[in-house]
Write a protein that holds these residues in place. Structure first.
Motif, PDB file in Angstrom:
ATOM      1  N   TRP A  11       7.999   1.843  11.580  1.00 42.14           N
ATOM      2  CA  TRP A  11       6.944   1.728  10.569  1.00 42.14           C
ATOM      3  C   TRP A  11       7.536   1.659   9.158  1.00 42.14           C
ATOM      4  O   TRP A  11       7.059   0.952   8.292  1.00 42.14           O
ATOM      5  N   MET A  12       8.630   2.418   8.977  1.00 39.80           N
ATOM      6  CA  MET A  12       9.280   2.433   7.673  1.00 39.80           C
ATOM      7  C   MET A  12       9.999   1.111   7.396  1.00 39.80           C
ATOM      8  O   MET A  12       9.901   0.558   6.294  1.00 39.80           O
ATOM      9  N   TYR A  71       0.856  -6.235  10.753  1.00 41.21           N
ATOM     10  CA  TYR A  71       2.005  -6.060  11.647  1.00 41.21           C
ATOM     11  C   TYR A  71       3.043  -7.154  11.466  1.00 41.21           C
ATOM     12  O   TYR A  71       4.190  -7.004  11.824  1.00 41.21           O
ATOM     13  N   GLY A  73       1.009   5.929  -9.099  1.00 44.69           N
ATOM     14  CA  GLY A  73       0.843   5.833  -7.664  1.00 44.69           C
ATOM     15  C   GLY A  73       2.157   5.863  -6.936  1.00 44.69           C
ATOM     16  O   GLY A  73       3.217   6.040  -7.525  1.00 44.69           O
ATOM     17  N   ARG A  74       2.063   5.717  -5.641  1.00 39.92           N
ATOM     18  CA  ARG A  74       3.238   5.823  -4.799  1.00 39.92           C
ATOM     19  C   ARG A  74       3.592   4.465  -4.250  1.00 39.92           C
ATOM     20  O   ARG A  74       2.889   3.950  -3.402  1.00 39.92           O
ATOM     21  N   PRO A  75       4.668   3.889  -4.728  1.00 33.72           N
ATOM     22  CA  PRO A  75       5.053   2.574  -4.245  1.00 33.72           C
ATOM     23  C   PRO A  75       5.674   2.694  -2.854  1.00 33.72           C
ATOM     24  O   PRO A  75       6.885   2.830  -2.722  1.00 33.72           O
ATOM     25  N   TRP A  76       4.824   2.630  -1.820  1.00 36.51           N
ATOM     26  CA  TRP A  76       5.317   2.876  -0.465  1.00 36.51           C
ATOM     27  C   TRP A  76       6.402   1.905  -0.053  1.00 36.51           C
ATOM     28  O   TRP A  76       7.298   2.267   0.708  1.00 36.51           O
ATOM     29  N   LEU A 118       0.635  -4.335   1.474  1.00 35.90           N
ATOM     30  CA  LEU A 118       0.947  -3.025   2.024  1.00 35.90           C
ATOM     31  C   LEU A 118      -0.300  -2.202   2.312  1.00 35.90           C
ATOM     32  O   LEU A 118      -0.377  -1.493   3.292  1.00 35.90           O
ATOM     33  N   PHE A 119      -1.287  -2.313   1.428  1.00 38.13           N
ATOM     34  CA  PHE A 119      -2.474  -1.485   1.595  1.00 38.13           C
ATOM     35  C   PHE A 119      -3.611  -2.285   2.199  1.00 38.13           C
ATOM     36  O   PHE A 119      -4.714  -2.309   1.674  1.00 38.13           O
ATOM     37  N   SER A 120      -3.339  -2.991   3.286  1.00 31.27           N
ATOM     38  CA  SER A 120      -4.427  -3.739   3.889  1.00 31.27           C
ATOM     39  C   SER A 120      -4.952  -2.996   5.113  1.00 31.27           C
ATOM     40  O   SER A 120      -4.244  -2.252   5.767  1.00 31.27           O
ATOM     41  N   ILE A 121      -6.216  -3.211   5.372  1.00 29.90           N
ATOM     42  CA  ILE A 121      -6.866  -2.614   6.543  1.00 29.90           C
ATOM     43  C   ILE A 121      -7.403  -3.753   7.388  1.00 29.90           C
ATOM     44  O   ILE A 121      -8.200  -4.546   6.880  1.00 29.90           O
ATOM     45  N   PRO A 122      -7.043  -3.909   8.630  1.00 28.76           N
ATOM     46  CA  PRO A 122      -6.009  -3.158   9.346  1.00 28.76           C
ATOM     47  C   PRO A 122      -4.619  -3.493   8.832  1.00 28.76           C
ATOM     48  O   PRO A 122      -4.445  -4.506   8.175  1.00 28.76           O
ATOM     49  N   PRO A 123      -3.650  -2.625   9.145  1.00 32.24           N
ATOM     50  CA  PRO A 123      -2.294  -2.862   8.643  1.00 32.24           C
ATOM     51  C   PRO A 123      -1.735  -4.202   9.124  1.00 32.24           C
ATOM     52  O   PRO A 123      -2.137  -4.721  10.164  1.00 32.24           O
ATOM     53  N   ARG A 165       4.259  -5.935  -1.760  1.00 29.87           N
ATOM     54  CA  ARG A 165       3.396  -4.903  -2.320  1.00 29.87           C
ATOM     55  C   ARG A 165       1.905  -5.131  -2.059  1.00 29.87           C
ATOM     56  O   ARG A 165       1.188  -4.223  -1.656  1.00 29.87           O
ATOM     57  N   HIS A 166       1.452  -6.372  -2.260  1.00 31.12           N
ATOM     58  CA  HIS A 166       0.005  -6.587  -2.158  1.00 31.12           C
ATOM     59  C   HIS A 166      -0.486  -6.616  -0.720  1.00 31.12           C
ATOM     60  O   HIS A 166      -1.678  -6.619  -0.478  1.00 31.12           O
TER      61      HIS A 166
END
Lengths: 283, 415, 299
Positions: free
Chosen positions: A34-35, A53, A245-248, A46-51, A43-44
């Motif tokens: 996952w990491m 893959y 924020g947290r830049p994952w 990264l925060f999608s739903i669903p993730p 970046r854009h």
């Protein structure tokens, strides 16, 4: 039991075995999958739903490491800090282990017990007094400061392991050498140390891993790139480098750069790590 | 004999070095210099400001801009050991409200009042003066000169509200109504970044102020604010529970992926929205006045400002820098360089003339809705108590009454 | 010189030599570990706060405050719960892993190496990886749950599931190490011993109790104990996965010490909490020593 049923049972056991192995490996590695994925995701996405893959692969997060944080400085600090802690702990521990194993004095075993038990003193408990001590000595935010405390933390385990290895070096060899008039330090240098190369290598590797992974000391005693290490940098990116924020993606990229050297180390030095951790009880 | 030769060679090199080095050191007097410590994101804007405004030409002082530790505790412990040793890594520091509490109470900062005459303060609006009084003065001394004025803004999707024929909400109740109308599927009416660790506390403070109270008193207004947020999440379901795990980046992302219709956010979202050209359109990120709570229509502002440590190496240069950066004629150009320097000072707003974020700052400032952030001497610890109390209730671990009772006890123990 | 004098001289020389070897290590440990712990006891009797600039003697008041405060009570309880549950599952699963890795199969070396990975990776890195994995909206687990059940669990936003998650990550991290130690014990047992026990009809469980356990007991107990103690004093995991939330649901004692000591500079309370942690560690160590004595293990 017929041969047929025996074979069938055996096959079932094999299937069960490989199934468990599969689950085991999956669970052990899933966070890294996952990491790694996050570190390659733009970046854009990264925060999608669903993730996502199968993101568009990008190296931006790794480039950000160089541009957004003093990555090279942190990397160098991590290496110097780990190497210096190893050096300090191994030299002191080797001497102590030799003393405990070979020089018979009253109270030696109780001292050894105290030393080994001091492994149980939680480092977090010592942090406030240590902060005051280091501050008085002007060692806050220096690699010397964190090396001193880390080296110290590594000593008990190292002594504990090394004592058992020193005891395995045949004492006759040393006695023969002393009779020949060799000085004690020559005995150490030419006889004891060569005989203990594998044990020392083991301890060096384990201590290096521990120091490389240490977060607590640099977290509380380091404030700038003068002495911050990679482990702290990841918490720093997590909460403070940008105020918002947290830049994952960047956090993950940083994680990957810290994980890869360790994985290489494990792949190459597995045997030594294991023999040290189990105090040589593996044959 | 090789050894002897090598030894001689080393000796020669050392001798040569011993002669050359001091000479190099004494070459010419170093130009006067100051070190300015700012947050990582502000390094580049500060450098540009120094260059474009010509600080070095005017004073002959070189400026080195460096990054200071990002989180307040880290910075506090760095400065505590430096000041104890009678030194400071920086001559001037850029500090936020949290840090200001600790540093000023510790007596680590120089009084800056002598730099300014009474006329200087004519440039400042009432609300900014009030904020300066609370957050930048201690024991009558001015320990920090704010260089920005960051209010929290109410952002909304004008396009979506228009499509429902709705206006931006004026009150809490209207916010819930509008929220109900636009919430559907993955899209929520209202959201925010409410992760624990500085994010959640901000929103609770904001709501409590709208209910007419100070969050650190944990009075009935605090309960009212918590109840309101709880209801938005669990009763009206216009606010996602997952917001409690989100930071500002994530909620901004949700907003720009059309999953949020209204949110409270700091001014930096202005730039964030515009840096996403595929998505951005003017009516997707509009700002309205904050929905009024039961007591007040208010959104508090935070600020950052310049301070000088008592142990600064170049005190004189540091003072010149602070005075230079605070001059009325520099406020406009500074804000033009970066919104990091945007404040509500008259000189600044006049110069900006409604460009960029200044438009919204003027809107809020003129409407008089910008409030002062409530203060607590224990700073972060008090803030954590607020967050832990709120989270325990919002995640259904305790009833409101239980949570608040515990919170009050802990808050009382802080004094 | 008399013979007696020479003897004495020789003994003295041996002591000097002993301290030359052992002294530096003892000195460093005393200065950076033993002294600070003693100093902590002193600090715990002070109201000492760097931000509020106070430093005064207040006796036992810090302890009274902590022990009478509901929040601290629940922190202490959760710390014990965390350690107990973690240890139980680590031992149980560790045995499973050890047996698994002791079986003969293709790629055994590789799998044994993989087993080491969770343990050699910086804890803070895996903690963040898990936080990302468990994240309510964007995480892998939440997505899978959504695909199966149709709703997204917010694992880190409910006290019970956040606690379970934290403990699970801790087990994930430490089980391989347990497995490794037990595996070492298994491998030191001659194959014939097992075979003959099998012939005698001893069940798997009996073989385990009578053959496997004694072989690895000393190492398992020692390392297991230290492992428990290390887990109690670790802050990396909580810092990365939950930061103690939601509310204070997953706050452990060590993390509270870090917050009071290094975030809020409330050194009196931090030291009092430290003393409590040292107390817990001492109790566990005494139990360990008792086990050692009972079974006559040696260091």
């Amino acid at each position: 039991m017929t041969a047929e049923s025996y074979r069938r049972r055996n096959t079932a056991v094999r299937i069960l075995l490989y199934l468990s192995l599969g689950i085991f490996v999956f669970i052990a590695l899933i966070p890294f999958y996952w990491m790694f994925l996050a570190s390659l995701t733009p970046r854009h996405q990264l925060f999608s739903i669903p993730p996502n893959y199968f993101p568009d692969v990008t190296a931006d997060n790794f480039a950000a490491l160089i541009h957004q944080i003093p990555f090279i400085a942190y990397l160098v600090n991590s290496l110097v800090f780990s190497a210096a802690s190893v050096l300090l702990s191994v030299i002191l521990s080797f001497l102590a282990a030799y003393g405990f194993a070979r020089i018979e004095v009253k109270g030696s075993s109780i001292l050894l017990l105290i030393l080994v038990l001091s492994m149980a003193l939680p480092p977090i408990v010592t942090v406030v007094p240590l902060f005051q001590i280091l501050r008085t000595l002007g060692l806050i935010d220096t690699i010397t400061g964190i090396t001193l405390v880390m080296g110290s933390v590594l000593i008990p385990f190292s002594v504990w392991v090394l004592v058992s290895f020193v005891k395995r070096v045949p004492v006759e060899m040393e006695e023969a050498a002393t009779i020949d008039g060799a000085r004690l330090f020559q005995v150490l240098w030419y006889i004891v140390i060569p005989a203990m190369v594998p044990a020392l290598a083991t301890i060096i590797i384990i201590n290096f891993i521990n120091a490389w992974n240490n977060l607590l000391f640099p977290l509380v005693f380091s404030h700038t790139e003068a002495s911050k290490t990679l482990t702290v940098s990841i918490t720093e990116v997590f909460q403070a480098r940008t105020p918002y924020g947290r830049p994952w993606g960047v956090i993950s990229a940083l994680g990957v750069t810290m994980v890869v050297p360790m994985i290489i180390l494990v792949l190459t030095a597995q045997k030594w790590i294991v023999s040290g951790l189990t105090r040589g009880s593996i044959k | 004999m090789i050894h002897k030769k090598a030894f001689l060679a080393v000796l020669c090199i050392l001798a040569a070095a011993a002669m050359v080095l001091p000479a190099a050191g004494a070459r010419e007097p170093e130009p006067e210099k100051i070190v300015v410590g700012v947050g990582g994101w502000a390094v580049e804007p500060t450098q540009r400001a120094v260059e474009e405004l010509g600080f070095t030409e005017e004073t002959g002082i070189e400026v080195e801009v460096v990054t200071r530790p990002g989180s307040p505790p880290e910075f506090l412990s760095q400065m505590s050991s430096a000041i104890l040793g009678g030194t400071s890594p920086y001559d001037v520091i850029d500090i936020e409200d949290d840090v200001a509490i600790g540093f000023s109470r510790s007596g680590w900062l120089v009084d800056l009042d002598p730099l300014f005459d009474d006329e200087f303060w004519d440039d400042w609006p009432e609300a900014m003066l009030e904020m300066t009084e609370t957050w930048s003065r201690h024991g009558g001394e001015l320990f920090r000169v704010p260089h920005n004025y960051e209010a929290q803004y109410f952002w909304y999707r004008k396009d979506i509200l228009d499509s429902y024929g709705l206006q931006p909400p004026q009150t809490w109740d209207e916010m819930v109504e509008v929220g109900k109308a636009v919430t559907s599927g993955d899209r929520y009416g209202v959201s925010d970044g409410l992760a624990q660790g500085a994010y959640l506390g901000v929103y609770i403070t904001y709501l409590t102020q709208q209910a007419g109270g100070n969050v650190y008193d944990m009075g009935p207004e605090f309960e009212e604010a918590l109840q309101f947020l709880y209801d938005m999440i669990h009763v009206h379901e216009v606010f996602p529970i997952s917001a409690l795990d989100k930071d500002y980046d994530q909620v901004n992302n949700d907003y720009m992926q059309d999953r949020v219709v209204m949110m409270r956010q700091w001014p930096f979202f202005y730039g964030v929205a515009r840096s996403n050209p595929d998505w951005f359109a003017e009516d997707k990120a509009q700002v309205a006045l904050p929905p009024a709570g039961p007591a007040e229509q208010v959104a508090y502002a935070g600020s950052w400002g310049w301070s000088v440590p008592t142990t600064a190496d170049n005190m004189d240069g540091a003072m010149k820098f602070v005075e230079f950066m605070s001059r009325p004629e520099h406020q406009g150009p500074l804000a033009e360089i970066d919104t990091w320097f945007l404040s509500a000072r008259d000189s600044c707003l006049e110069y900006m003339d409604g460009r960029g974020m200044a438009e919204y700052l003027e809107l809020y400032s003129d409407a008089g809705v910008i409030g002062t952030r409530p203060f607590h001497p224990a700073g972060q610890e008090a803030h954590t108590v607020v967050e832990e109390t709120a989270a325990a209730y919002l995640t259904n671990q305790m009833t409101l009454r239980q949570a608040v009772r515990q919170g009050r006890q802990r808050m009382a123990d802080l004094d | 010189m008399t013979i007696h004098g020479a003897q004495k001289h020789k003994t003295l020389k041996r002591y000097v030599l002993f301290f030359l070897f052992v002294g530096p290590a003892l000195l460093v440990r005393t200065a950076t570990s033993i002294y600070p712990v003693i100093n902590t006891f002193h600090l715990s009797t002070l109201n000492y706060n760097l931000i509020q600039q106070v430093r005064e003697f207040i006796g036992m008041r810090n302890f009274i405050y902590i022990l009478s405060n509901e929040m601290f009570q629940s922190v202490l309880l959760f710390t014990l719960f965390f350690v107990a549950v973690s240890t139980f599952f680590q031992l149980l699963l560790g045995m499973g892993v050890a047996h698994l890795l002791n079986a003969k199969f293709i790629g055994r070396r590789l799998v044994r190496t993989i087993n080491l990975i969770p343990w050699v990776i910086p804890m803070i890195v895996s903690a963040y990886a898990f936080r990302w994995l468990l994240a309510g909206d964007y995480g892998l687990i939440s997505d899978w749950a959504f695909r199966i059940t149709g709703s997204r669990p917010q694992l880190l936003l409910q006290a019970s599931s956040a606690r379970a998650s934290l403990i699970a990550v801790n087990i994930w991290r430490n089980t391989p190490f347990m497995g490794l130690v037990i595996l070492a014990g298994l491998q030191s047992i001659p194959e014939e011993l097992y075979e003959s026990a099998k012939m005698d009809g001893a069940s798997w469980f009996k073989r385990f109790i009578h053959i496997t356990m004694p072989a690895s007991a000393a190492t398992v107990v020692t390392l297991g104990l230290f492992n428990i103690i290390w887990q109690m004093s670790d802050i990396d995991l909580v810092l990365g996965v939950t930061q103690g939330g939601p509310g204070t649901a997953t706050t452990v004692l060590a993390f509270r010490i870090y917050q009071h000591g290094m975030l809020w500079f409330d050194w009196g309370i931090a030291s009092a909490l430290s003393v409590l942690l040292v107390g817990l560690v001492a109790v566990i160590s005494l139990i360990g020593l008792a086990i050692f004595k009972r079974y006559q293990f040696t260091l």
